[in-house]
Scaffold this motif. Structure first.
Motif: not given
Length: 187
Positions: A134-153
């Motif tokens: 599997l490929s694993s992608l980590s994200v911080a909660p603040v990114t999801l809250r404040d910069h969701p487009r960055r995470f989605l990209d």
């Protein structure tokens, strides 16, 4: 009085920790007045989708908002076909062989039950996903809250990079009692 988002987060936490059940909360909501119950109702609905925390709600909303047709499993146990437990990723995209982990300092700091560093255990546990393909992608909660487009990209880049790669043959199971399908608006 607590803001709705805080009540929502507390509701999810109580459900995830097994301190109450969706059925009990739904029954209580149906018995009382609907005033100031939005956070509780949202928390129960969030838990029903599989979210175990408010950042996982943001994760679900983020991915489902951009990619409505993608199959998204929250907090499912993953097993190999021979029964070996791989882990419980925060999100699993089985069509692409991608897992997403929301890593929060708040929930992963300190010591685990065995006395080890909780953050190290969390970070190293992600290696199990890579080990089965599997490929694993980590994200911080603040990114999801404040910069969701960055995470989605970033997610889109990971999914694109997996194009043509084999999808691991895994079994995904929702944990019993974790995210039942209770509906708030049922009569």
């Amino acid at each position: 009085e607590l803001p709705n988002e805080r009540v929502r987060a507390l509701t999810i936490a109580l459900l995830q920790q097994g301190k109450t059940t969706p059925e009990r909360l739904v029954a209580e909501l149906h018995q009382g007045r609907p005033n100031d119950t939005l956070g509780v109702r949202q928390g129960v609905e969030d838990f029903a989708t599989g979210a175990w925390s408010l950042p996982e709600v943001w994760l679900h909303r983020c991915i489902a908002g951009r990619h409505r047709r993608w199959k998204l499993l929250l907090n499912h146990d993953l097993f190999t076909r021979d029964g070996r437990h791989v882990g419980i990723p925060d999100a699993y995209l089985p069509e692409f062989g991608v897992v997403v982990q929301v890593h929060s300092q708040q929930f992963h700091a300190g010591f685990n039950a065995g006395g080890g560093d909780a953050w190290a255990s969390t970070a190293e546990a992600d290696n199990r996903y890579e080990a089965v393909g599997l490929s694993s992608l980590s994200v911080a909660p603040v990114t999801l809250r404040d910069h969701p487009r960055r995470f989605l990209d970033e997610l889109d880049l990971v999914v694109a990079a997996r194009s043509g790669l084999p999808i691991p043959d895994l079994v995904a199971r929702r944990q019993p009692g974790k995210g039942t399908q209770s509906r708030i608006n049922a009569a």
